[in-house]
Every structure is written in structure tokens, then in C-alpha cells.
Design a protein around this motif. Structure first.
Motif, PDB file in Angstrom:
ATOM      1  N   PHE A 355      54.685  39.344  37.715  1.00 42.47           N
ATOM      2  CA  PHE A 355      53.189  39.317  38.231  1.00 42.47           C
ATOM      3  C   PHE A 355      52.352  38.119  37.850  1.00 42.47           C
ATOM      4  N   HIS A 356      51.842  37.649  39.027  1.00 45.30           N
ATOM      5  CA  HIS A 356      51.037  36.417  38.405  1.00 45.30           C
ATOM      6  C   HIS A 356      49.733  36.536  39.468  1.00 45.30           C
ATOM      7  N   PHE A 357      48.839  35.634  38.792  1.00 42.40           N
ATOM      8  CA  PHE A 357      47.297  35.504  39.499  1.00 42.40           C
ATOM      9  C   PHE A 357      46.985  34.138  39.469  1.00 42.40           C
ATOM     10  N   VAL A 358      45.740  33.724  40.033  1.00 46.87           N
ATOM     11  CA  VAL A 358      45.329  32.352  39.957  1.00 46.87           C
ATOM     12  C   VAL A 358      44.207  32.354  39.154  1.00 46.87           C
ATOM     13  N   LYS A 359      43.988  31.525  38.017  1.00 48.54           N
ATOM     14  CA  LYS A 359      42.617  31.288  37.260  1.00 48.54           C
ATOM     15  C   LYS A 359      42.466  29.696  36.919  1.00 48.54           C
ATOM     16  N   ASP A 360      41.530  29.382  37.006  1.00 51.91           N
ATOM     17  CA  ASP A 360      41.051  27.748  36.682  1.00 51.91           C
ATOM     18  C   ASP A 360      42.005  27.122  37.537  1.00 51.91           C
ATOM     19  N   GLY A 361      42.341  27.405  38.657  1.00 46.33           N
ATOM     20  CA  GLY A 361      43.369  26.434  39.625  1.00 46.33           C
ATOM     21  C   GLY A 361      44.537  26.459  39.401  1.00 46.33           C
ATOM     22  N   LYS A 362      45.096  27.349  38.537  1.00 46.20           N
ATOM     23  CA  LYS A 362      46.494  27.270  37.981  1.00 46.20           C
ATOM     24  C   LYS A 362      47.076  29.076  38.347  1.00 46.20           C
ATOM     25  N   ILE A 363      48.344  28.988  38.457  1.00 46.58           N
ATOM     26  CA  ILE A 363      49.164  30.150  38.666  1.00 46.58           C
ATOM     27  C   ILE A 363      49.605  30.473  37.508  1.00 46.58           C
ATOM     28  N   TRP A 364      48.960  31.872  37.066  1.00 49.05           N
ATOM     29  CA  TRP A 364      49.441  32.232  35.887  1.00 49.05           C
ATOM     30  C   TRP A 364      50.722  33.282  36.002  1.00 49.05           C
ATOM     31  N   ILE A 365      51.778  33.200  35.487  1.00 48.05           N
ATOM     32  CA  ILE A 365      53.014  34.123  35.759  1.00 48.05           C
ATOM     33  C   ILE A 365      53.347  34.601  34.338  1.00 48.05           C
ATOM     34  N   PHE A 366      53.134  36.157  34.378  1.00 51.72           N
ATOM     35  CA  PHE A 366      53.322  36.839  33.138  1.00 51.72           C
ATOM     36  C   PHE A 366      54.662  36.637  32.735  1.00 51.72           C
ATOM     37  N   GLU A 367      55.014  36.609  31.403  1.00 50.75           N
ATOM     38  CA  GLU A 367      56.476  36.699  30.964  1.00 50.75           C
ATOM     39  C   GLU A 367      56.322  37.438  29.676  1.00 50.75           C
ATOM     40  N   ASN A 368      57.360  38.244  29.411  1.00 49.06           N
ATOM     41  CA  ASN A 368      57.416  38.858  28.242  1.00 49.06           C
ATOM     42  C   ASN A 368      58.311  38.397  27.553  1.00 49.06           C
ATOM     43  N   VAL A 369      57.777  38.069  26.268  1.00 53.43           N
ATOM     44  CA  VAL A 369      58.692  37.284  25.150  1.00 53.43           C
ATOM     45  C   VAL A 369      58.758  38.302  23.909  1.00 53.43           C
ATOM     46  N   GLU A 370      59.685  38.922  23.691  1.00 53.01           N
ATOM     47  CA  GLU A 370      59.916  40.039  22.553  1.00 53.01           C
ATOM     48  C   GLU A 370      58.788  40.869  22.534  1.00 53.01           C
ATOM     49  N   ASP A 371      58.337  41.362  23.536  1.00 52.41           N
ATOM     50  CA  ASP A 371      56.952  42.173  23.689  1.00 52.41           C
ATOM     51  C   ASP A 371      55.823  41.556  23.395  1.00 52.41           C
TER      52      ASP A 371
END
Length: 382
Positions: A355-371
Motif C-alpha cells: 500500500f502506498h500514497f503520495v505526500k510531499d512529492g514522494k511516494i510513501w510505501i508501507f513496510e512492516n518491520v517486525e510489526d
């Protein structure tokens, strides 16, 4: 945990070794990709990551992210500017203010309201005090379409406007006696008792991507396609994984438009098709993998600052056991008129983006790192 921030400078399971790279574009220009990762300070809270933050919405300034936790149930609010958990709004699952079981439809509305829709077809508008402001039923839509009540299923939805109510969603019509189902994207204008729809048969050959699968004790129908919706000012984008073409619903003109892809770097559509039936779940999964080897498309996401869309697509690679071992990821940039202005392979990414979205001109991609919640941020220099 405390907030951490770093540039990716070493190899990981997600990226190749370099954190900055230039790739050739179809437009004969170059795209420069820079990647960093940030972590959210959870303030000791256990964040609901089961859905990968995909059941969420954002404040109009993109500062706050509202993540729906259907287990508690509650709404978790994250401050994305300061990368920290802000608060949790507790809700009820049952009773007069109940949001229902397994809420997968959620969006913010004007007047400090939000819409929640559950898989048990419990739909409503709620205040942030957790009080239901109105219940939404589908009886009128059944009447407008002149089908028996209970034969229309709402698979996913969002509310475009609370007063007067405008409901947008993906519907299935099971009213025919022969067991066939009609699928369509629809918009319901409650005050006008009017329903506008777009049949997916006018979009792509969906019948080639539905099959009956024998699971041993019973047989059931599976689809190789799914739909994703992106609600932005002016309209709604509805996309699918099988083709680069997508639907645009113009809120002002109140009409659907099919936008066809014109890629030069990647296929515009999947060519592989399903058989009518499969003797096992394993054989169906193998057929599905053949489709995923060709191409899969994610939804276009809107960049509020630059008024452009970003859209990922990827090709998956599998080992002998059918396990994904790597992905080739591609990024297309579309202007606000939906024309592709640039596209490129993104070698820094070697798995399909979450899941991802755009904020401040950047694509933010969610990553689960040890919850824990982290975001891989992709900056594109056009």
C-alpha cells in the motif's frame, strides 16, 4: 520506539544495492529515483498492520493518516509530519453505534464525519465521537434496479458526499435465476433516487478471468481480477490488476470515461487467460502465477503537490514451488489528463510495492518491520 531515519545505502531484501539510479525513459529523458526509509514512533501502542494500512484515509493537508482497525475496532491517527502515533479513537462493533464486522470500506467526509462499511453490509456515517449519524441501506438501489432485495452485494464502497448522500462502489448482481452474476461500478444519488452504472464487460474481457475450482469438498468460483478505487478531488479512479486501462468517474459531469493505456515499456494488458475450471486450488494458483509473470498493475495514486499520477506495475518471478522470488517493478507518470508522460523500470525495487500514497512529492510505501510501521519513500526527479 524512537524515530529512525536513514538513507538506504546497503543491500536489503527489498532493494538493490544502490539507493540512487537513473533509468532510461520512453520519452528519451531520464528519471532519477532516490529512496529513503522512515519509521513511525508508535508511542508504545500496538499498531494494526493486518491490512497493511490499506483501509485508511488522510486529512486534507496530508499531515494526518487515519488507519482503521476493525479488530478493536478503532481509528488510529498518525502524524506523518512528525512520524508519530497521535491518538486512538475507540468505536463500537455492535449496537446502535456499531460499525459492524470487518470494516474494509472507510473514508473521511466533511463536517468531521467518516464513512465505514463492513463485510456484513453494515454501512453508516459516524462522528469522531463514535456515534452513528445515519445508517445506510441498499433497499432503494434494489428498487431502482428492480431486483429482489438481497440480490445486490456491495463489494467495496466509499461515500463521495454525506448530504445529500452519494455512494460509490463495486456491485455484484445475483438476481438472475441461472446463477450468473453481473458486476458493475455504480454511483447512487440518494436524493434524486438515481443510479448510474458502468458494466465491467464494457471495460475488459472479465469472463476470461473467472474459473470454477474444485477444493475437494466443494467447488467454488474464483476471479483472477480485482478492482482498486482512488478518490481524489474531481473524481474517482477505478483500476484493475489485469489491464493498464482504467475508469475515471467525473464528479462534476457525473459520467464514466474509459481511459486506455498507451505504454511503450510494458504490456498494456495481460494476454494469458484462465480455463473454465481447475481440478484443485494448486492448479488454479499455477495458472494465476502465469498471469502474474506477464504483468500486474497497481492503482494510480495522486500527487497533490505536482498534480500528476504515479502508477506502479510489476512482473513476478517464481521458483519451482510457485513461491515469488523477485519482481521487476515499473513506474509510470501520468499528467492530470491521464496521458503517460514518463515510464521506467525501477531497479531499486525488487518486490511488488505494498500500500502506498503520495505526500510531499514522494511516494510513501508501507513496510512492516517486525510489526512496526515504516515507510519506504521514493522521490522521483522528472
Amino acid at each position: 520506539m524512537f524515530m529512525r531515519y536513514f538513507l538506504i545505502l546497503i543491500c536489503s531484501g527489498i532493494f538493490a544495492c544502490s539507493s540512487k539510479n537513473s533509468s532510461n525513459l520512453v520519452s528519451d529523458k531520464e528519471i532519477t529515483v532516490s529512496i529513503d526509509t522512515v519509521y513511525l514512533d508508535g508511542k508504545g501502542e500496538i499498531i494494526f498492520v493486518f491490512n497493511g494500512l490499506s483501509v485508511s484515509d488522510f486529512s486534507t493537508d496530508q499531515r494526518l493518516m487515519f488507519n482503521f482497525d476493525f479488530m478493536t475496532p478503532s481509528i488510529e491517527i498518525f502524524d506523518l509530519d512528525n512520524l508519530e502515533f497521535q491518538e486512538r479513537i475507540l468505536l463500537e462493533k455492535e449496537g446502535p453505534n456499531g460499525v459492524g464486522e470487518m470494516v474494509y470500506d472507510f473514508n473521511l467526509l466533511e463536517g468531521d464525519l467518516f464513512f465505514a462499511g463492513s463485510r456484513d453490509q453494515n454501512l453508516g456515517l459516524f462522528s469522531f465521537k463514535g456515534e452513528m449519524q445515519r445508517n445506510i441501506t441498499l433497499e432503494k438501489i434494489h428498487e431502482i434496479k428492480q431486483v429482489p432485495f438481497g440480490t445486490l452485494a456491495l463489494k467495496q464502497s466509499l461515500v463521495l458526499q454525506s448530504e445529500p448522500l452519494i455512494l460509490f462502489g463495486e456491485f455484484s448482481d445475483w438476481s438472475k435465476n441461472d446463477g450468473t452474476v453481473k458486476e458493475f461500478i455504480g454511483v447512487w444519488y440518494e436524493d434524486e433516487e438515481y443510479f448510474e452504472e458502468y458494466g465491467i464487460e464494457d471495460w475488459f474481457g472479465f469472463e476470461n478471468y473467472r474459473a470454477m475450482v474444485d477444493l475437494g469438498n466443494f467447488k467454488t468460483s474464483f476471479n483472477a481480477y480485482w478492482f482498486l478505487m482512488e478518490n481524489i478531488p474531481g473524481g474517482v479512479v477505478v483500476s484493475t490488476n489485469l489491464t493498464s486501462s482504467f475508469l475515471w468517474f467525473d464528479k462534476t459531469k457525473r459520467e464514466f470515461r474509459l481511459v486506455k493505456g498507451n505504454h511503450q515499456l510494458i504490456p498494456n494488458t495481460v494476454n494469458a487467460v484462465l480455463s473454465d475450471s481447475y481440478p484443485s486450488n494448486e492448479s488454479f494458483s499455477n495458472a494465476l502465477n502465469e498471469i502474474k509473470k506477464e504483468i500486474s498493475y497497481l492503482k494510480p495514486v495522486w500527487d497533490w503537490d505536482n498534480e500528476i499520477f504515479y502508477r506502479f506495475a510489476y512482473k513476478e518471478k517464481f521458483d519451482a514451488n510457485g513461491k515469488v522470488v523477485a519482481s521487476q517493478v515499473y513506474l509510470s507518470v501520468l499528467n492530470k489528463d491521464f496521458s503517460i508522460i514518463q515510464e521506467s523500470h525501477v531497479p531499486q525495487l525488487n518486490k511488488s510495492p505494498n500500500f502506498h500514497f503520495v505526500k510531499d512529492g514522494k511516494i510513501w510505501i508501507f513496510e512492516n518491520v517486525e510489526d512496526e510501521v515504516s515507510f519506504i519513500r521514493v522521490k522521483i526527479d522528472l
